[in-house]
Design a protein around this motif. Structure first.
Motif, mmCIF file in Angstrom:
data_model
loop_
_atom_site.group_PDB
_atom_site.id
_atom_site.type_symbol
_atom_site.label_atom_id
_atom_site.label_comp_id
_atom_site.label_asym_id
_atom_site.label_seq_id
_atom_site.Cartn_x
_atom_site.Cartn_y
_atom_site.Cartn_z
ATOM 1 N N SER A 9 -36.259 -4.081 -6.816
ATOM 2 C CA SER A 9 -35.440 -4.234 -8.473
ATOM 3 C C SER A 9 -35.023 -2.696 -8.331
ATOM 4 O O SER A 9 -35.263 -2.184 -7.490
ATOM 5 N N GLY A 10 -34.707 -2.565 -9.302
ATOM 6 C CA GLY A 10 -33.316 -0.724 -9.033
ATOM 7 C C GLY A 10 -33.566 -0.467 -10.608
ATOM 8 O O GLY A 10 -33.523 -1.214 -11.597
ATOM 9 N N ILE A 11 -32.364 0.487 -11.304
ATOM 10 C CA ILE A 11 -33.245 0.531 -11.905
ATOM 11 C C ILE A 11 -32.037 2.400 -11.808
ATOM 12 O O ILE A 11 -32.187 3.501 -10.875
ATOM 13 N N GLN A 12 -31.038 2.166 -12.898
ATOM 14 C CA GLN A 12 -30.133 3.062 -12.929
ATOM 15 C C GLN A 12 -30.932 4.302 -13.556
ATOM 16 O O GLN A 12 -31.148 4.735 -14.125
ATOM 17 N N ALA A 142 -35.085 -10.753 -1.238
ATOM 18 C CA ALA A 142 -35.787 -10.144 -1.497
ATOM 19 C C ALA A 142 -36.090 -11.729 -1.613
ATOM 20 O O ALA A 142 -35.229 -12.456 -2.217
ATOM 21 N N ASP A 143 -37.859 -12.350 -1.905
ATOM 22 C CA ASP A 143 -37.803 -13.456 -2.859
ATOM 23 C C ASP A 143 -37.994 -13.289 -4.219
ATOM 24 O O ASP A 143 -37.701 -13.941 -5.141
ATOM 25 N N LEU A 144 -38.478 -11.798 -4.777
ATOM 26 C CA LEU A 144 -38.834 -11.943 -5.827
ATOM 27 C C LEU A 144 -37.998 -10.398 -6.710
ATOM 28 O O LEU A 144 -37.573 -9.169 -6.169
ATOM 29 N N VAL A 145 -37.445 -10.648 -8.286
ATOM 30 C CA VAL A 145 -36.679 -9.173 -8.505
ATOM 31 C C VAL A 145 -37.497 -9.339 -9.883
ATOM 32 O O VAL A 145 -36.813 -10.003 -11.200
ATOM 33 N N GLU A 177 -35.594 -14.711 -6.732
ATOM 34 C CA GLU A 177 -36.251 -15.683 -7.901
ATOM 35 C C GLU A 177 -36.761 -14.836 -9.241
ATOM 36 O O GLU A 177 -36.966 -13.934 -8.472
ATOM 37 N N PRO A 178 -36.118 -14.562 -10.201
ATOM 38 C CA PRO A 178 -36.090 -13.492 -11.152
ATOM 39 C C PRO A 178 -37.630 -13.396 -11.314
ATOM 40 O O PRO A 178 -38.148 -14.900 -11.332
ATOM 41 N N LEU A 179 -38.198 -12.481 -11.855
ATOM 42 C CA LEU A 179 -39.634 -12.494 -12.305
ATOM 43 C C LEU A 179 -39.495 -11.420 -13.826
ATOM 44 O O LEU A 179 -39.233 -10.184 -13.801
#
Ligand code: TYM
Length: 329
Positions: A9-12, A142-145, A177-179
């Motif tokens: 996951s990421g953040i700006q 990635a499996d999950l985001v 997949e989104p989480l």
């Protein structure tokens, strides 16, 4: 990488990190660190789709890494790095760009929202933003985001381009997949509970920032929009109080019935005081940890360098595979 599922996951590093970012994303990253193989990224290349002061951007990038560690991202359990340090992100984004139809990209609602907010800077990068985000995710198989609700559409696009690529050129990407957790997936603005809490909103009382002082938190919560009723119940149609109750629920760990019982017959004033207290106490250790870490920039930079070193081989492998499959030498 181990046999555990991979989380990315990421953040700006734009604006100040707020309770929405924390409850929708970062808290869940921290909570799941033991279960998965975690890769977290400060996505500074995404940040330049909006005008940034270059020196400030560097500061904000390091500062955000510092806050993430203060929130509990543990460099022994998670890889933490800065997006612009790995050139495979924009390189893969280009390959993906050539496999995303204009029609699909044009449907992205965040582009429409951001274009409205920045009418003088509707640049191609802003339009293309989801391709770079897809590259971030797909490079690491990635499996999950884990993200807030607002990123769902971008992940759907990521899945679609990955499936199309695998079909057209041969197996290359894992389909992520989104989480999206129920609690905190969409924290709303305190001053306008019909809009999402956002880093870029200008209202003084719009958001609680993780580094806000206690008196500022008390003031913001006191001024938060509610309605003319007084009973404290989880009613989605009463947007203001519902949003505040959801924040209380997420931070207290209590269930809805016990919260309603706790404030039965007590009115908004009492509830708002309790909410401000719980936020202040929750953020206190994060703020203390942040102050300590802030004085040691080398420590933060070392963690980020280790992050790059540890994830680079996977990014390189995926990129080289994709490159070969499309016929680039
Ligand atoms: P960003 O920086 O806007 O937000 C970081 C995370 O916070 C979540 N979030 C919220 N959750 C609940 N309520 C809110 N009001 C709220 N506001 C923000 C976001 O959903 C996000 O999870 N495009 C991404 C960054 C990104 C990314 C990625 C994410 C770039 N590449 C790859 C995941 C995977 C963004 O702008 O997040």
């Amino acid at each position: 990488m181990s046999a555990k599922k991979i989380v990315f996951s990421g953040i700006q590093p734009t604006g100040n990190i707020h309770l929405g970012n924390y409850l929708g994303a970062v808290k869940n990253w921290v909570d799941m660190q033991d279960v998965y193989d975690n890769i977290f990224c400060v996505v500074n290349s995404h940040a330049i789709t909006i005008k940034q002061d270059p020196e400030e951007l560097i500061k904000k990038t390091i500062d955000l890494a510092c806050i993430l560690i203060a929130c509990g991202i543990d460099p022994k359990k998670s890889h933490l790095f800065v997006q612009s340090e790995i050139d495979y992100h924009p390189a893969l984004a280009w390959i993906l760009d050539c496999n995303i139809f204009m029609g699909d990209m044009t449907r992205m609602t965040q582009f429409k929202d951001k274009s409205k907010k920045n009418p003088k800077n509707i640049n191609v990068g802003l339009f293309n933003y989801p391709a770079l985000m897809a590259a971030d995710i797909l490079l690491y198989q990635a499996d999950l985001v884990p993200v807030g609700n607002d990123q769902k559409q971008h992940i759907e696009l990521t899945r679609n381009v990955a499936m199309k690529f695998n079909r057209d050129f041969g197996e290359c990407f894992k389909i992520p997949e989104p989480l999206i957790v129920e609690q905190g997936a969409r924290v709303m603005g305190l001053d306008d509970p019909l809009t999402k809490m956002s880093k870029s909103a200008t209202g003084k009382n719009h958001a609680i920032f993780l580094l806000d002082d206690p008196d500022i938190i008390v003031n913001k919560i006191k001024k938060a929009t509610t309605d003319s009723n007084s009973d404290i119940v989880f009613d989605e149609t009463r947007h203001g109080i519902y949003n505040l109750l959801c924040i209380y629920e997420a931070l207290s760990g209590k269930d809805r019935i016990s919260i309603e019982n706790e404030f039965d017959g007590k009115g908004y004033g009492v509830f708002k005081n309790a909410l401000a207290d719980i936020i202040i106490n929750y953020l206190k250790p994060i703020q203390e940890q942040y102050k300590q870490l802030k004085s040691d920039e080398k420590y933060i930079r070392d963690i980020l360098q280790n992050g790059v070193d540890s994830v680079l081989p996977l990014a390189r492998d995926t990129y080289n595979k994709a490159k070969k499959l499309v016929g680039l030498i």
